[in-house]
Design a protein around this motif. Structure first.
Motif, PDB file in Angstrom:
ATOM      1  N   ASP A  13       5.477  -3.370   7.118  1.00 47.04           N
ATOM      2  CA  ASP A  13       6.604  -2.446   6.991  1.00 47.04           C
ATOM      3  C   ASP A  13       6.125  -1.223   6.229  1.00 47.04           C
ATOM      4  OD1 ASP A  13       8.888  -1.025   6.388  1.00 47.04           O
ATOM      5  OD2 ASP A  13      10.074  -2.800   5.913  1.00 47.04           O
ATOM      6  N   ARG A  14       5.890  -0.134   6.946  1.00 44.05           N
ATOM      7  CA  ARG A  14       5.371   1.082   6.322  1.00 44.05           C
ATOM      8  C   ARG A  14       6.343   1.663   5.297  1.00 44.05           C
ATOM      9  NH1 ARG A  14       1.206   2.632   5.131  1.00 44.05           N
ATOM     10  NH2 ARG A  14       1.563   4.790   5.523  1.00 44.05           N
ATOM     11  N   GLY A  15       7.578   1.228   5.287  1.00 46.30           N
ATOM     12  CA  GLY A  15       8.544   1.719   4.316  1.00 46.30           C
ATOM     13  C   GLY A  15       8.453   1.010   2.974  1.00 46.30           C
ATOM     14  N   LEU A  16       7.724  -0.096   2.939  1.00 46.91           N
ATOM     15  CA  LEU A  16       7.591  -0.844   1.692  1.00 46.91           C
ATOM     16  C   LEU A  16       6.524  -0.231   0.797  1.00 46.91           C
ATOM     17  CD1 LEU A  16       7.629  -4.513   3.005  1.00 46.91           C
ATOM     18  CD2 LEU A  16       9.454  -3.308   1.846  1.00 46.91           C
ATOM     19  N   ARG A  17       6.729  -0.350  -0.482  1.00 49.85           N
ATOM     20  CA  ARG A  17       5.721   0.116  -1.421  1.00 49.85           C
ATOM     21  C   ARG A  17       4.541  -0.859  -1.477  1.00 49.85           C
ATOM     22  NH1 ARG A  17       6.594   1.739  -7.719  1.00 49.85           N
ATOM     23  NH2 ARG A  17       4.465   2.447  -8.032  1.00 49.85           N
ATOM     24  N   ASN A  18       4.843  -2.143  -1.435  1.00 51.53           N
ATOM     25  CA  ASN A  18       3.811  -3.178  -1.489  1.00 51.53           C
ATOM     26  C   ASN A  18       3.897  -4.067  -0.258  1.00 51.53           C
ATOM     27  OD1 ASN A  18       2.950  -2.473  -4.162  1.00 51.53           O
ATOM     28  ND2 ASN A  18       4.825  -3.404  -4.891  1.00 51.53           N
ATOM     29  N   THR A  32     -13.989  -9.692   2.156  1.00 49.04           N
ATOM     30  CA  THR A  32     -14.861 -10.319   1.164  1.00 49.04           C
ATOM     31  C   THR A  32     -14.471 -10.069  -0.288  1.00 49.04           C
ATOM     32  OG1 THR A  32     -16.363  -8.431   1.269  1.00 49.04           O
ATOM     33  CG2 THR A  32     -16.836 -10.296   2.712  1.00 49.04           C
ATOM     34  N   LYS A  33     -13.621  -9.096  -0.547  1.00 42.95           N
ATOM     35  CA  LYS A  33     -13.263  -8.899  -1.949  1.00 42.95           C
ATOM     36  C   LYS A  33     -11.915  -8.217  -2.098  1.00 42.95           C
ATOM     37  CE  LYS A  33     -15.391  -4.429  -2.789  1.00 42.95           C
ATOM     38  NZ  LYS A  33     -16.243  -3.653  -3.650  1.00 42.95           N
ATOM     39  N   TRP A  34     -11.333  -8.440  -3.245  1.00 46.06           N
ATOM     40  CA  TRP A  34     -10.127  -7.749  -3.666  1.00 46.06           C
ATOM     41  C   TRP A  34     -10.337  -7.367  -5.116  1.00 46.06           C
ATOM     42  CZ3 TRP A  34      -8.743 -13.105  -2.300  1.00 46.06           C
ATOM     43  CH2 TRP A  34      -8.751 -13.959  -3.384  1.00 46.06           C
ATOM     44  N   GLU A  35      -9.431  -6.582  -5.651  1.00 40.96           N
ATOM     45  CA  GLU A  35      -9.513  -6.228  -7.065  1.00 40.96           C
ATOM     46  C   GLU A  35      -8.357  -6.875  -7.802  1.00 40.96           C
ATOM     47  OE1 GLU A  35      -7.749  -1.949  -7.796  1.00 40.96           O
ATOM     48  OE2 GLU A  35      -9.038  -1.902  -6.017  1.00 40.96           O
ATOM     49  N   ALA A  36      -8.478  -6.913  -9.114  1.00 39.08           N
ATOM     50  CA  ALA A  36      -7.396  -7.474  -9.927  1.00 39.08           C
ATOM     51  C   ALA A  36      -6.125  -6.670  -9.697  1.00 39.08           C
ATOM     52  CB  ALA A  36      -7.784  -7.450 -11.396  1.00 39.08           C
ATOM     53  N   CYS A  37      -5.014  -7.355  -9.625  1.00 39.70           N
ATOM     54  CA  CYS A  37      -3.720  -6.708  -9.406  1.00 39.70           C
ATOM     55  C   CYS A  37      -3.150  -6.300 -10.767  1.00 39.70           C
ATOM     56  CB  CYS A  37      -2.791  -7.679  -8.692  1.00 39.70           C
ATOM     57  SG  CYS A  37      -1.360  -6.889  -7.979  1.00 39.70           S
ATOM     58  N   PRO A  38      -2.929  -5.006 -10.996  1.00 37.54           N
ATOM     59  CA  PRO A  38      -2.509  -4.538 -12.312  1.00 37.54           C
ATOM     60  C   PRO A  38      -1.009  -4.673 -12.592  1.00 37.54           C
ATOM     61  CG  PRO A  38      -2.797  -2.671 -10.865  1.00 37.54           C
ATOM     62  CD  PRO A  38      -3.182  -3.902 -10.084  1.00 37.54           C
ATOM     63  N   LEU A  52      -3.283 -13.302  -6.068  1.00 39.53           N
ATOM     64  CA  LEU A  52      -4.729 -13.475  -6.147  1.00 39.53           C
ATOM     65  C   LEU A  52      -5.441 -12.150  -6.351  1.00 39.53           C
ATOM     66  CD1 LEU A  52      -5.117 -16.090  -3.303  1.00 39.53           C
ATOM     67  CD2 LEU A  52      -5.068 -16.504  -5.764  1.00 39.53           C
ATOM     68  N   GLY A  53      -4.908 -11.091  -5.774  1.00 39.68           N
ATOM     69  CA  GLY A  53      -5.558  -9.797  -5.910  1.00 39.68           C
ATOM     70  C   GLY A  53      -4.888  -8.724  -5.084  1.00 39.68           C
ATOM     71  N   LEU A  54      -5.565  -7.573  -5.020  1.00 37.82           N
ATOM     72  CA  LEU A  54      -5.021  -6.373  -4.399  1.00 37.82           C
ATOM     73  C   LEU A  54      -6.091  -5.749  -3.509  1.00 37.82           C
ATOM     74  CD1 LEU A  54      -2.693  -4.194  -4.515  1.00 37.82           C
ATOM     75  CD2 LEU A  54      -4.007  -3.161  -6.351  1.00 37.82           C
ATOM     76  N   ILE A  55      -5.691  -5.354  -2.309  1.00 35.45           N
ATOM     77  CA  ILE A  55      -6.564  -4.603  -1.411  1.00 35.45           C
ATOM     78  C   ILE A  55      -5.945  -3.213  -1.296  1.00 35.45           C
ATOM     79  CG2 ILE A  55      -7.601  -4.463   0.880  1.00 35.45           C
ATOM     80  CD1 ILE A  55      -6.931  -7.487   1.146  1.00 35.45           C
ATOM     81  N   GLN A  68      -3.571   2.878   6.654  1.00 38.89           N
ATOM     82  CA  GLN A  68      -4.228   2.187   5.558  1.00 38.89           C
ATOM     83  C   GLN A  68      -3.123   1.728   4.618  1.00 38.89           C
ATOM     84  OE1 GLN A  68      -7.253   4.749   3.871  1.00 38.89           O
ATOM     85  NE2 GLN A  68      -8.779   3.587   4.988  1.00 38.89           N
ATOM     86  N   LEU A  69      -3.080   0.427   4.363  1.00 31.81           N
ATOM     87  CA  LEU A  69      -2.026  -0.148   3.539  1.00 31.81           C
ATOM     88  C   LEU A  69      -2.575  -0.672   2.225  1.00 31.81           C
ATOM     89  CD1 LEU A  69      -0.230  -2.400   6.187  1.00 31.81           C
ATOM     90  CD2 LEU A  69       0.350  -0.059   5.544  1.00 31.81           C
ATOM     91  N   LEU A  70      -1.732  -0.677   1.226  1.00 35.02           N
ATOM     92  CA  LEU A  70      -1.990  -1.399  -0.002  1.00 35.02           C
ATOM     93  C   LEU A  70      -1.427  -2.793   0.225  1.00 35.02           C
ATOM     94  CD1 LEU A  70      -2.033  -0.460  -3.506  1.00 35.02           C
ATOM     95  CD2 LEU A  70      -0.146  -1.990  -2.993  1.00 35.02           C
ATOM     96  N   ALA A  71      -2.250  -3.825   0.042  1.00 34.52           N
ATOM     97  CA  ALA A  71      -1.795  -5.189   0.313  1.00 34.52           C
ATOM     98  C   ALA A  71      -2.080  -6.086  -0.875  1.00 34.52           C
ATOM     99  CB  ALA A  71      -2.493  -5.740   1.552  1.00 34.52           C
ATOM    100  N   ILE A  72      -1.101  -6.899  -1.220  1.00 41.20           N
ATOM    101  CA  ILE A  72      -1.241  -7.889  -2.273  1.00 41.20           C
ATOM    102  C   ILE A  72      -1.554  -9.222  -1.611  1.00 41.20           C
ATOM    103  CG2 ILE A  72      -0.068  -9.104  -4.141  1.00 41.20           C
ATOM    104  CD1 ILE A  72       1.738  -6.569  -4.346  1.00 41.20           C
ATOM    105  N   VAL A  73      -2.618  -9.877  -2.062  1.00 41.29           N
ATOM    106  CA  VAL A  73      -3.010 -11.172  -1.521  1.00 41.29           C
ATOM    107  C   VAL A  73      -2.304 -12.249  -2.328  1.00 41.29           C
ATOM    108  CG1 VAL A  73      -4.922 -12.710  -0.985  1.00 41.29           C
ATOM    109  CG2 VAL A  73      -5.271 -10.240  -0.891  1.00 41.29           C
ATOM    110  N   LEU A  74      -1.544 -13.086  -1.627  1.00 42.26           N
ATOM    111  CA  LEU A  74      -0.780 -14.156  -2.287  1.00 42.26           C
ATOM    112  C   LEU A  74      -1.239 -15.511  -1.776  1.00 42.26           C
ATOM    113  CD1 LEU A  74       2.894 -12.862  -2.049  1.00 42.26           C
ATOM    114  CD2 LEU A  74       1.327 -12.648  -3.968  1.00 42.26           C
ATOM    115  N   HIS A  75      -1.123 -16.483  -2.642  1.00 43.19           N
ATOM    116  CA  HIS A  75      -1.350 -17.880  -2.247  1.00 43.19           C
ATOM    117  C   HIS A  75       0.034 -18.462  -1.973  1.00 43.19           C
ATOM    118  CE1 HIS A  75      -3.096 -21.797  -1.973  1.00 43.19           C
ATOM    119  NE2 HIS A  75      -2.193 -22.263  -2.815  1.00 43.19           N
TER     120      HIS A  75
END
Length: 77
Positions: A13-18, A32-38, A52-55, A68-75
């Motif tokens: 959903d391009r209207g979402l912030r996250n 292969t990698k993500w960064e810490a989610c602040p 788990l992290g942030l792309i 290009q999206l900002l994506a939060i990786v969740l378990h």
């Protein structure tokens, strides 16, 4: 299409912030990698979910348009 692979049962959903990507999908895509989610993420029902992290720049093609999206990786599960 995410990273050149067709992905089903994923909501973009391009209207979402996250945006959220499930760890299982993340693994299938070979990212292969993500960064810490602040920041913390609270769901609509006010529950919390293990982050788990942030792309920051996940390449997605939706109906022929590239984003290009900002994506939060969740378990989840």
């Amino acid at each position: 299409i995410i990273r050149g692979q067709e992905v089903d049962r994923t909501i973009v959903d391009r209207g979402l912030r996250n945006n959220v990507i499930n760890k299982t999908t993340y693994d299938k895509l070979g990212i292969t990698k993500w960064e810490a989610c602040p920041f913390w993420l609270r769901m609509m029902d006010t529950s919390t979910v293990r982050q788990l992290g942030l792309i920051r720049q996940l390449d997605v093609i939706l109906w022929g348009h590239a984003f290009q999206l900002l994506a939060i990786v969740l378990h989840l599960g």
